[in-house]
Write a protein that holds these residues in place. Structure first.
Motif, PDB file in Angstrom:
ATOM      1  N   UNK A  92       0.807  -1.218   0.000  1.00 52.01           N
ATOM      2  CA  UNK A  92       0.000   0.000   0.000  1.00 52.01           C
ATOM      3  C   UNK A  92       0.840   1.269   0.000  1.00 52.01           C
ATOM      4  N   UNK A  93       2.142   1.145   0.266  1.00 53.29           N
ATOM      5  CA  UNK A  93       2.942   2.338   0.514  1.00 53.29           C
ATOM      6  C   UNK A  93       3.687   2.764  -0.741  1.00 53.29           C
ATOM      7  N   UNK A  94       3.410   4.004  -1.219  1.00 53.09           N
ATOM      8  CA  UNK A  94       4.180   4.537  -2.344  1.00 53.09           C
ATOM      9  C   UNK A  94       5.590   4.889  -1.885  1.00 53.09           C
ATOM     10  N   UNK A  95       6.580   4.752  -2.728  1.00 49.36           N
ATOM     11  CA  UNK A  95       6.530   4.102  -4.040  1.00 49.36           C
ATOM     12  C   UNK A  95       6.502   2.580  -3.899  1.00 49.36           C
ATOM     13  N   UNK A  96       5.793   1.946  -4.814  1.00 47.27           N
ATOM     14  CA  UNK A  96       5.575   0.498  -4.695  1.00 47.27           C
ATOM     15  C   UNK A  96       6.747  -0.277  -5.306  1.00 47.27           C
ATOM     16  N   UNK A  97       7.923  -0.100  -4.728  1.00 45.18           N
ATOM     17  CA  UNK A  97       9.110  -0.715  -5.323  1.00 45.18           C
ATOM     18  C   UNK A  97       9.354  -2.143  -4.841  1.00 45.18           C
ATOM     19  N   UNK A  98       8.460  -2.650  -3.986  1.00 46.91           N
ATOM     20  CA  UNK A  98       8.665  -4.007  -3.485  1.00 46.91           C
ATOM     21  C   UNK A  98       7.521  -4.940  -3.877  1.00 46.91           C
ATOM     22  N   UNK A  99       6.677  -4.473  -4.800  1.00 50.55           N
ATOM     23  CA  UNK A  99       5.601  -5.364  -5.265  1.00 50.55           C
ATOM     24  C   UNK A  99       6.227  -6.494  -6.076  1.00 50.55           C
ATOM     25  N   UNK A 100       5.542  -7.642  -6.160  1.00 54.00           N
ATOM     26  CA  UNK A 100       6.128  -8.803  -6.865  1.00 54.00           C
ATOM     27  C   UNK A 100       6.418  -8.519  -8.339  1.00 54.00           C
ATOM     28  N   UNK A 101       5.589  -7.712  -8.985  1.00 54.36           N
ATOM     29  CA  UNK A 101       5.774  -7.463 -10.411  1.00 54.36           C
ATOM     30  C   UNK A 101       7.005  -6.590 -10.642  1.00 54.36           C
ATOM     31  N   UNK A 102       8.005  -7.145 -11.336  1.00 54.47           N
ATOM     32  CA  UNK A 102       9.288  -6.452 -11.480  1.00 54.47           C
ATOM     33  C   UNK A 102       9.148  -5.134 -12.241  1.00 54.47           C
ATOM     34  N   UNK A 104       6.500  -3.134 -12.475  1.00 55.48           N
ATOM     35  CA  UNK A 104       5.837  -2.128 -11.640  1.00 55.48           C
ATOM     36  C   UNK A 104       6.803  -1.608 -10.568  1.00 55.48           C
ATOM     37  N   UNK A 105       7.538  -2.506  -9.945  1.00 48.15           N
ATOM     38  CA  UNK A 105       8.478  -2.095  -8.890  1.00 48.15           C
ATOM     39  C   UNK A 105       9.600  -1.245  -9.492  1.00 48.15           C
ATOM     40  N   UNK A 106      10.102  -1.671 -10.637  1.00 51.46           N
ATOM     41  CA  UNK A 106      11.156  -0.944 -11.347  1.00 51.46           C
ATOM     42  C   UNK A 106      10.695   0.471 -11.667  1.00 51.46           C
ATOM     43  N   UNK A 107       9.484   0.581 -12.230  1.00 53.24           N
ATOM     44  CA  UNK A 107       8.990   1.894 -12.623  1.00 53.24           C
ATOM     45  C   UNK A 107       8.759   2.796 -11.411  1.00 53.24           C
ATOM     46  N   UNK A 108       8.345   2.190 -10.310  1.00 53.57           N
ATOM     47  CA  UNK A 108       8.113   2.988  -9.100  1.00 53.57           C
ATOM     48  C   UNK A 108       9.411   3.687  -8.684  1.00 53.57           C
ATOM     49  N   UNK A 109      10.528   3.028  -8.916  1.00 54.35           N
ATOM     50  CA  UNK A 109      11.818   3.612  -8.546  1.00 54.35           C
ATOM     51  C   UNK A 109      12.298   4.587  -9.617  1.00 54.35           C
ATOM     52  N   UNK A 110      12.278   4.141 -10.847  1.00 55.86           N
ATOM     53  CA  UNK A 110      12.886   4.925 -11.927  1.00 55.86           C
ATOM     54  C   UNK A 110      12.060   6.164 -12.259  1.00 55.86           C
ATOM     55  N   UNK A 111      10.771   5.994 -12.361  1.00 55.67           N
ATOM     56  CA  UNK A 111       9.938   7.127 -12.761  1.00 55.67           C
ATOM     57  C   UNK A 111       9.884   8.210 -11.692  1.00 55.67           C
ATOM     58  N   UNK A 112      10.143   7.841 -10.473  1.00 54.74           N
ATOM     59  CA  UNK A 112      10.125   8.850  -9.410  1.00 54.74           C
ATOM     60  C   UNK A 112      11.544   9.248  -8.982  1.00 54.74           C
ATOM     61  N   UNK A 113      12.492   8.920  -9.828  1.00 53.99           N
ATOM     62  CA  UNK A 113      13.880   9.364  -9.594  1.00 53.99           C
ATOM     63  C   UNK A 113      14.424   8.965  -8.236  1.00 53.99           C
ATOM     64  N   UNK A 114      14.083   7.768  -7.798  1.00 53.12           N
ATOM     65  CA  UNK A 114      14.619   7.307  -6.513  1.00 53.12           C
ATOM     66  C   UNK A 114      16.029   6.756  -6.665  1.00 53.12           C
ATOM     67  N   UNK A 115      16.463   6.616  -7.912  1.00 49.24           N
ATOM     68  CA  UNK A 115      17.801   6.090  -8.137  1.00 49.24           C
ATOM     69  C   UNK A 115      18.533   7.011  -9.116  1.00 49.24           C
ATOM     70  N   UNK A 116      19.799   7.270  -8.798  1.00 50.10           N
ATOM     71  CA  UNK A 116      20.619   8.109  -9.673  1.00 50.10           C
ATOM     72  C   UNK A 116      21.810   7.265 -10.116  1.00 50.10           C
TER      73      UNK A 116
END
Ligand SMILES: [Ca+2]
Ligand SMILES: [Ca+2]
Length: 467
Positions: A92-102, A104-116
């Protein structure tokens, strides 16, 4: 009748409240981002593609860089998030970077610039654990290294896959590489949270927030219904003298730019005659600037604004502070059980706390000499965090000493994108002069994008030229 949206919102708040009883997953900052996402869902669709794989799509022909990045992620960082973060970020917690779907989790990190990828150690995912101690599973330093290493592996594996597919990585994390360009655009601000911390504007009123106080026990911090405060919990009905070393103390540093006679107001909760007093004084480098004021507070109903007074006679208090100096406000417990929240020190004899916003304000300053072709011309705009979901921009102005500048149609660009909802200053069509650089008297309330810790803003002008 409540709209469907309101009901949905209410349900989310209820859900979070219930979850908050069971675990640590619901710090304020993330709570608001959840709600924000619901509000902004329709707006995000146009940014997802543009940020894409951090600008890494250029020039790779028909290689699907994102798919390769997801593939690399699924064997590296995703394993960590699924293992360590899934309780919250897997459901339930954004960003959803730990959901099973790779993906969706990947996009939660990349699209929100959580990784540089250009500076992995500075990635929000790493910093959040390393500096903010965000839900570490063992030792925060060690945990942050685990995350950092996994991102390094992710990048290496992704680049290997791309090379294997016959491509090269270009424009890696160019940040705004995929964003549209706007005319006459200023540089970007720093992250807005940093702007606020570095550049507290001084309008003659000095705001101090309870949550920024350094506390000496038994003074501790608390929060009730979103109001932060400090207090010594009511235990034995204790009453402390101002020289009692056992009394709790809150220390709040502040800077004064203008010499003046100052008064102090604070939002306090003083529910009864045994929980309604503090000792207050101003110091500088640990030397007293004022004596202790013994503040007996008229009993309040919840948190209310009160003016600092002295002794049970409630004598008015005002004291001189010299400008261009930093001081410390010391608030010491007198009667335990008394709570203090926001504090305002003011040189304004007509100050009215009931109409004053204690939001911490700052001025964003942009050097626009390059754009107009004249040295020393600046664009300034005041900024504050308006509420959990939005920012307030106000008083846009041009600082020019020698030339007139024609200004038309200003757009607020947040994280590289213009949101048509933020159109207030597109109506600007005026000439700024050295005597009057004001561009608009309207305030612009803009929805947060990713929050104070992430959002950066710049401005674009359809016309910005010397006249
Ligand atoms: Ca008490
Ligand atoms: Ca009392």
């Amino acid at each position: 009748m409540k709209s469907r949206q309101q009901k949905k919102y209410f349900f989310i708040v209820l859900l979070f409240s219930l979850l908050g009883l069971y675990n640590q997953c619901v710090p304020q900052a993330t709570n608001k981002s959840k709600v924000k996402t619901n509000i902004e869902e329709p707006l995000n669709t146009n940014t997802t593609g543009s940020t894409g794989d951090n600008g890494g799509n250029g020039g790779n022909g028909n290689i699907d860089v994102k798919a390769l990045s997801v593939q690399a992620f699924s064997t590296t960082t995703h394993n960590i998030t699924k293992l360590r973060c899934a309780t919250c970020h897997g459901s339930f917690q954004q960003p959803l970077h730990a959901v099973p779907d790779a993906t969706q989790a990947h996009d939660a990190i990349v699209d929100q610039n959580k990784v540089d990828f250009n500076n992995i150690a500075q990635s929000r995912m790493v910093q959040k654990v390393r500096n903010d101690n965000h839900n570490c599973w063992s030792n925060c330093q060690a945990d942050s290294i685990v995350i950092e290493d996994s991102i390094q592996d992710w990048k290496a594996e992704r680049d290997r896959l791309i090379a294997e597919a016959g491509g090269t990585v270009t424009g890696d994390d160019g940040g705004n590489g995929g964003n549209p360009s706007y005319p006459n655009q200023t540089s970007e601000s720093q992250v807005l949270g940093v702007e606020i911390a570095n550049n507290n504007s001084d309008d003659g009123n000095i705001v101090m927030k309870a949550e920024t106080a350094m506390l000496g026990t038994p003074m501790v911090s608390g929060n009730e219904s979103g109001i932060n405060f400090f207090w010594t919990p009511d235990q034995n009905g204790s009453l402390y003298q101002n020289n009692d070393r056992a009394a709790g103390t809150a220390y709040l540093n502040f800077a004064v730019s203008q010499s003046n006679q100052y008064k102090v107001y604070a939002k306090v909760n003083a529910p009864n005659g045994s929980d309604n007093s503090f000792h207050v004084r101003v110091t500088q480098n640990n030397f007293p600037v004022t004596n202790f004021f013994e503040w007996h507070i008229d009993v309040t109903n919840g948190f209310e604004w009160r003016e600092l007074t002295h002794t049970s006679n409630t004598a008015e208090v005002a004291f001189f502070l010299a400008g261009n100096n930093t001081y410390t406000l010391e608030v010491k417990t007198r009667e335990d059980g008394t709570k203090m929240s926001d504090i305002v020190m003011t040189g304004d004899p007509n100050f009215d706390p009931s109409t004053y916003s204690t939001a911490v304000k700052t001025t964003l300053t942009y050097d626009i000499s390059q754009i107009v072709g004249v040295q020393g011309v600046k664009f300034k705009i005041d900024f504050e965090e308006y509420d959990m979901y939005s920012y307030k921009f106000s008083n846009p102005r041009i600082e020019t000493t020698t030339v007139n500048v024609y200004v038309k149609n200003i757009k607020l660009i947040m994280n590289g994108n213009y949101n048509p909802q933020n159109a207030t200053y597109t109506l600007v069509d005026t000439v700024a002069t050295p005597l009057n650089g004001v561009l608009s008297s309207s305030a612009l309330i803009a929805l947060k994008d990713q929050g104070l810790d992430y959002d950066k803003v710049s401005f674009s002008f359809e016309i910005l030229q010397v006249q």
